[in-house]
Design a protein around this motif. Structure first.
Motif, PDB file in Angstrom:
ATOM      1  N   GLY A 140      34.962  37.763  32.060  1.00 55.67           N
ATOM      2  CA  GLY A 140      35.313  38.258  30.997  1.00 55.67           C
ATOM      3  C   GLY A 140      34.669  38.260  29.550  1.00 55.67           C
ATOM      4  N   PRO A 141      34.259  39.020  29.219  1.00 55.77           N
ATOM      5  CA  PRO A 141      33.035  39.476  28.246  1.00 55.77           C
ATOM      6  C   PRO A 141      33.341  38.680  26.834  1.00 55.77           C
ATOM      7  CG  PRO A 141      34.961  41.096  28.152  1.00 55.77           C
ATOM      8  CD  PRO A 141      34.993  40.695  28.733  1.00 55.77           C
ATOM      9  N   ARG A 142      34.248  38.045  26.487  1.00 57.83           N
ATOM     10  CA  ARG A 142      35.074  37.803  25.207  1.00 57.83           C
ATOM     11  C   ARG A 142      35.055  38.540  24.364  1.00 57.83           C
ATOM     12  NH1 ARG A 142      31.201  31.426  26.639  1.00 57.83           N
ATOM     13  NH2 ARG A 142      31.541  32.514  28.942  1.00 57.83           N
ATOM     14  N   LEU A 143      35.111  39.166  23.948  1.00 56.30           N
ATOM     15  CA  LEU A 143      35.757  40.412  23.107  1.00 56.30           C
ATOM     16  C   LEU A 143      37.352  40.633  22.791  1.00 56.30           C
ATOM     17  CD1 LEU A 143      32.333  43.137  24.178  1.00 56.30           C
ATOM     18  CD2 LEU A 143      32.295  40.652  22.358  1.00 56.30           C
ATOM     19  N   GLY A 144      38.076  39.931  23.225  1.00 55.61           N
ATOM     20  CA  GLY A 144      38.941  40.396  23.242  1.00 55.61           C
ATOM     21  C   GLY A 144      39.966  40.151  23.960  1.00 55.61           C
ATOM     22  N   ARG A 145      41.615  40.514  24.235  1.00 51.76           N
ATOM     23  CA  ARG A 145      42.446  40.931  25.448  1.00 51.76           C
ATOM     24  C   ARG A 145      42.425  42.136  26.088  1.00 51.76           C
ATOM     25  NH1 ARG A 145      48.390  39.172  24.923  1.00 51.76           N
ATOM     26  NH2 ARG A 145      48.486  41.106  22.896  1.00 51.76           N
ATOM     27  N   ALA A 146      42.112  43.365  25.239  1.00 56.91           N
ATOM     28  CA  ALA A 146      41.744  44.197  25.571  1.00 56.91           C
ATOM     29  C   ALA A 146      40.613  44.275  26.454  1.00 56.91           C
ATOM     30  CB  ALA A 146      41.348  45.288  24.447  1.00 56.91           C
ATOM     31  N   ALA A 147      38.913  44.393  26.077  1.00 58.82           N
ATOM     32  CA  ALA A 147      37.815  44.167  26.420  1.00 58.82           C
ATOM     33  C   ALA A 147      38.166  43.475  28.120  1.00 58.82           C
ATOM     34  CB  ALA A 147      36.612  43.130  26.088  1.00 58.82           C
ATOM     35  N   ALA A 148      39.171  42.152  27.953  1.00 64.36           N
ATOM     36  CA  ALA A 148      39.367  41.122  29.267  1.00 64.36           C
ATOM     37  C   ALA A 148      39.613  42.214  29.780  1.00 64.36           C
ATOM     38  CB  ALA A 148      39.471  40.007  29.372  1.00 64.36           C
ATOM     39  N   ARG A 149      41.050  43.180  30.153  1.00 65.22           N
ATOM     40  CA  ARG A 149      41.710  43.830  30.725  1.00 65.22           C
ATOM     41  C   ARG A 149      40.673  44.856  31.425  1.00 65.22           C
ATOM     42  NH1 ARG A 149      46.440  43.421  26.318  1.00 65.22           N
ATOM     43  NH2 ARG A 149      47.757  41.395  27.185  1.00 65.22           N
ATOM     44  N   ASN A 150      40.244  45.767  30.794  1.00 64.16           N
ATOM     45  CA  ASN A 150      39.304  46.342  30.813  1.00 64.16           C
ATOM     46  C   ASN A 150      38.336  46.100  31.336  1.00 64.16           C
ATOM     47  OD1 ASN A 150      40.758  48.353  29.630  1.00 64.16           O
ATOM     48  ND2 ASN A 150      38.695  48.368  27.882  1.00 64.16           N
ATOM     49  N   THR A 151      37.945  45.042  32.183  1.00 60.35           N
ATOM     50  CA  THR A 151      36.559  44.251  32.888  1.00 60.35           C
ATOM     51  C   THR A 151      37.583  44.468  33.853  1.00 60.35           C
ATOM     52  OG1 THR A 151      35.969  42.657  31.181  1.00 60.35           O
ATOM     53  CG2 THR A 151      35.672  42.330  33.570  1.00 60.35           C
ATOM     54  N   GLY A 152      39.155  43.461  34.368  1.00 57.20           N
ATOM     55  CA  GLY A 152      39.263  43.362  35.045  1.00 57.20           C
ATOM     56  C   GLY A 152      39.865  44.324  36.185  1.00 57.20           C
ATOM     57  N   ALA A 153      40.758  45.303  35.282  1.00 55.12           N
ATOM     58  CA  ALA A 153      40.967  46.629  36.526  1.00 55.12           C
ATOM     59  C   ALA A 153      39.603  47.765  36.607  1.00 55.12           C
ATOM     60  CB  ALA A 153      40.846  47.727  34.618  1.00 55.12           C
ATOM     61  N   ARG A 154      38.381  47.080  36.090  1.00 54.10           N
ATOM     62  CA  ARG A 154      37.110  48.341  36.944  1.00 54.10           C
ATOM     63  C   ARG A 154      36.914  47.449  38.152  1.00 54.10           C
ATOM     64  NH1 ARG A 154      35.061  48.426  30.694  1.00 54.10           N
ATOM     65  NH2 ARG A 154      34.053  46.177  31.097  1.00 54.10           N
ATOM     66  N   VAL A 155      36.477  46.406  38.034  1.00 54.23           N
ATOM     67  CA  VAL A 155      36.701  45.508  38.710  1.00 54.23           C
ATOM     68  C   VAL A 155      37.861  45.582  40.153  1.00 54.23           C
ATOM     69  CG1 VAL A 155      35.186  44.124  38.258  1.00 54.23           C
ATOM     70  CG2 VAL A 155      37.160  43.398  38.431  1.00 54.23           C
ATOM     71  N   ALA A 156      38.993  46.258  40.112  1.00 54.89           N
ATOM     72  CA  ALA A 156      40.739  45.590  40.424  1.00 54.89           C
ATOM     73  C   ALA A 156      40.118  46.668  41.502  1.00 54.89           C
ATOM     74  CB  ALA A 156      41.407  45.949  40.378  1.00 54.89           C
ATOM     75  N   ARG A 157      40.556  47.181  43.005  1.00 56.12           N
ATOM     76  CA  ARG A 157      40.532  47.862  44.034  1.00 56.12           C
ATOM     77  C   ARG A 157      41.942  48.287  43.961  1.00 56.12           C
ATOM     78  NH1 ARG A 157      39.640  46.075  48.917  1.00 56.12           N
ATOM     79  NH2 ARG A 157      40.806  43.820  47.935  1.00 56.12           N
ATOM     80  N   GLY A 158      43.252  48.603  42.822  1.00 52.14           N
ATOM     81  CA  GLY A 158      44.623  48.957  43.612  1.00 52.14           C
ATOM     82  C   GLY A 158      44.401  50.673  42.991  1.00 52.14           C
ATOM     83  N   ALA A 159      44.889  51.523  44.091  1.00 52.81           N
ATOM     84  CA  ALA A 159      46.187  51.980  43.409  1.00 52.81           C
ATOM     85  C   ALA A 159      46.701  51.869  41.789  1.00 52.81           C
ATOM     86  CB  ALA A 159      46.168  53.157  44.194  1.00 52.81           C
ATOM     87  N   SER A 160      47.168  50.984  42.662  1.00 54.12           N
ATOM     88  CA  SER A 160      48.256  50.574  40.622  1.00 54.12           C
ATOM     89  C   SER A 160      47.494  49.255  40.594  1.00 54.12           C
ATOM     90  CB  SER A 160      49.498  50.584  40.545  1.00 54.12           C
ATOM     91  OG  SER A 160      50.124  51.977  41.383  1.00 54.12           O
ATOM     92  N   LEU A 161      47.501  49.071  38.913  1.00 52.23           N
ATOM     93  CA  LEU A 161      47.324  48.414  38.601  1.00 52.23           C
ATOM     94  C   LEU A 161      48.412  47.181  37.305  1.00 52.23           C
ATOM     95  CD1 LEU A 161      44.191  49.795  36.257  1.00 52.23           C
ATOM     96  CD2 LEU A 161      44.207  48.578  37.891  1.00 52.23           C
TER      97      LEU A 161
END
Length: 288
Positions: free
Chosen positions: A70-91
């Motif tokens: 993660g970017p160590r910039l808070g929960r919003a940034a961490a969740r966005n990071t995970g969403a970018r690498v996730a492959r699912g049609a739903s998150l």
């Protein structure tokens, strides 16, 4: 070629190895419903989280998550990071201290729709710290059984916080839908990837402070046409923990939220989420 999963479970984490282990073990105990993956965002852990994830993957007793930094910039940034690498049609955004019961992932999958914001109601487990200590050395099978007892309410008292109580009351029609976007709770909420991207993801401007970054996304999702769905089997239990500066951080984020959205239901949130807040005062303030 790997088939893209239908559902990606995104779990940001930082120095909560014991509760993360319980979260992953509870997920694994659901079996393997078709088409899901787990993405864990390591947002600067220093407590052995990476070693834990490696051991669980080697043991093969839980689904091996994809682990990203993660970017160590808070929960919003961490969740966005995970969403970018996730492959699912739903998150599905799930916190690293949530216990779930069998049927949880399937409930999120089945309730998914083009504009569905699927929220699993959460209850608090005030005895969580003692419970984690008790099962610190337990094997995965014993921990999974203990987690199931927690969700069933047989390991200690479970309570619902004011935000979850409001979501439940709105869903059941006991109070007017004064803040339907409040169902966007980052600890246990899923939505279509396209809808998430259309709304712009979590606002990373909330930074390292705690609170409101998920509700703020909820406002934008509702503006984009999202509608909340609250299926009972998607519920979970939060392993309650202390946060010494909770109210100071939350007040700062509430101010940012209010500056972004000039809505009565946002301005009145301190009546609900502030220290000593409650549903009645909040609903009255929003409807008078």
């Amino acid at each position: 070629m790997l088939t893209a999963p239908l559902l990606s479970v995104v779990i940001p984490t930082r120095d909560k190895a014991a509760s993360l282990r319980a979260t992953l073990t509870a997920l694994a105990a659901q079996g393997r419903p078709d088409g899901y993956e787990v993405v864990v965002v390591d947002d600067g852990c220093t407590d052995g989280t990476r070693e834990l994830l490696h051991r669980l993957a080697v043991d093969g007793r839980v689904p091996a998550p994809q682990v990203v930094d993660g970017p160590r910039l808070g929960r919003a940034a961490a969740r966005n990071t995970g969403a970018r690498v996730a492959r699912g049609a739903s998150l599905l955004f799930l916190d690293d201290d949530i216990l779930t019961a069998p049927g949880h992932l399937r409930a999120h999958q089945e309730a998914s729709g083009k504009r569905a914001l699927v929220h699993g109601l959460l209850r608090e487990f005030p005895g969580a710290r003692r419970w984690l200590d008790r099962y610190a050395d337990a094997g995965e099978a014993e921990l999974a059984a203990a987690a199931a007892r927690v969700v069933a309410g047989s390991e200690g008292r479970l309570v619902r916080n004011t935000l979850e109580s409001l979501i439940c009351a709105m869903d059941e029609g006991r109070v007017p839908p004064v803040a339907p976007w409040a169902a966007c709770v980052g600890a246990n909420t899923s939505l279509p990837r396209r809808l998430f991207e259309e709304a712009g993801g979590f606002d990373e401007g909330f930074g390292l402070g705690w609170g409101c970054e998920d509700l703020e996304l909820g406002v934008r999702l509702y503006e984009a046409g999202a509608r909340a769905v609250v299926p009972a089997p998607a519920a979970g239990v939060h392993l309650t923990h202390a946060r010494p500066d909770r109210w100071e951080q939350h007040d700062a984020n509430l101010k940012r939220f209010g500056a972004l959205h000039d809505l009565r239901a946002v301005r009145e949130l301190p009546r609900l989420l502030g220290e000593g807040g409650g549903i009645a005062a909040y609903v009255t303030a929003c409807t008078q």
